[in-house]
Design an enzyme around this catalytic site. Sequence first.
Site, PDB file in Angstrom:
ATOM      1  N   HIS A 107       0.833  -1.205   0.000  1.00 28.17           N
ATOM      2  CA  HIS A 107       0.000   0.000   0.000  1.00 28.17           C
ATOM      3  C   HIS A 107       0.866   1.251   0.000  1.00 28.17           C
ATOM      4  CE1 HIS A 107      -3.471   2.572   1.080  1.00 28.17           C
ATOM      5  NE2 HIS A 107      -2.582   3.214   1.830  1.00 28.17           N
ATOM      6  N   GLU A 108       1.865   1.285   0.874  1.00 24.69           N
ATOM      7  CA  GLU A 108       2.743   2.458   0.940  1.00 24.69           C
ATOM      8  C   GLU A 108       3.581   2.588  -0.328  1.00 24.69           C
ATOM      9  OE1 GLU A 108       2.174   4.611   3.079  1.00 24.69           O
ATOM     10  OE2 GLU A 108       0.896   3.361   4.350  1.00 24.69           O
ATOM     11  N   HIS A 111       1.688   4.424  -2.849  1.00 27.64           N
ATOM     12  CA  HIS A 111       1.767   5.887  -2.752  1.00 27.64           C
ATOM     13  C   HIS A 111       3.005   6.413  -3.466  1.00 27.64           C
ATOM     14  CE1 HIS A 111      -1.697   6.516  -0.341  1.00 27.64           C
ATOM     15  NE2 HIS A 111      -1.248   5.897   0.727  1.00 27.64           N
ATOM     16  N   HIS A 115       3.166   8.995  -6.623  1.00 26.03           N
ATOM     17  CA  HIS A 115       4.005  10.195  -6.650  1.00 26.03           C
ATOM     18  C   HIS A 115       4.864  10.223  -7.906  1.00 26.03           C
ATOM     19  CE1 HIS A 115       7.446  12.711  -4.762  1.00 26.03           C
ATOM     20  NE2 HIS A 115       6.517  13.510  -5.254  1.00 26.03           N
TER      21      HIS A 115
END
Length: 238
Positions: A107-108, A111, A115
Site C-alpha cells: 500500500h505504501e 503511494h 508520486h
Amino acid sequence: MELLSLAFIYMDRWYFILIVPCILLSFLAQFRVRSAFSKFSGVQNRRGITGAEAAHNILSSEGIYNVKIEPVRGDLTDHYDPKNEILRLSEPVYNKTTIAALGVAAHEAGHAIQHASDYSPMKWRQAMYPLAGVGSGAGPYLAIFGLILQHDTLFKVGILLYSVAVLFYFVTLPVEFNASKRALAILEQGNYLTTAEEVNGARHVLQAAAMTYVASAATAFASMLRLILLNNDSRKNG
C-alpha cells in the site's frame, strides 16, 4: 455567558445527531483495522518475504530507485513521505514476513508509485496540505468564536478555512483507495501472495484501513455541517 455558550455548542442536538454517529463509526473503524492487522500479523506469507523486501521489489519493478525505505517506530505508523521521497515502515511491517506486512508495505509502495506517476489526486492533496493544516487547526475555533460573539464575518472565515481541511479529507479518499487497489494488483500479479487465502487476508487488512479514512472524512464534514446548522439556529432564535 461565554461558558454557557460553549456548553451549548458542545451539548447541542446537532452533536448527538451528527457527531455521535461519526464517533461510533471511528471507533468501529479503529477496532476493525487493529483487529485485522493483529489477525494477519500472525499469518506468515508462503514466500517468506518481508515488508521491506516487498516494498523494495515493487518499487524496483516500477523503475523507481530513488525512494529510501526506512523503519519507523510504533504500530500502524507506516507512511510515504513525498517531500523527502522516503517510505517508512513500522516495526511490525519492516522485518516481518506476514500477510499484514505485505499488504501494508505494498500500500505504501503504491503511494510512492502515485508520486512518481504524477497521480492527480495525490498532487492535489500535497498542494492542499499546508492550508488544510491551518484550516483544521484554526477554522473550527474561529467559527466557534464567531458563534459566541455573533460575529458573522469571523464565523464565515472560520468555515471557509475549515472547508479546505474537509476537502482535504475527501481528496485523501481516492488517494488511499487507489493505493490499496494498486497494492492488491501488484501482490497478485507479482506472485507475492500465492493463494486465495493470502490475497483475501491482505484485502481484509487494506479494506479495514480504508474505513478509517472514510470515518475521518465523515467526521470532518459532520463537524463543519454542525457549525453551520448552529449558526442558522442562532440566527433564527436571534
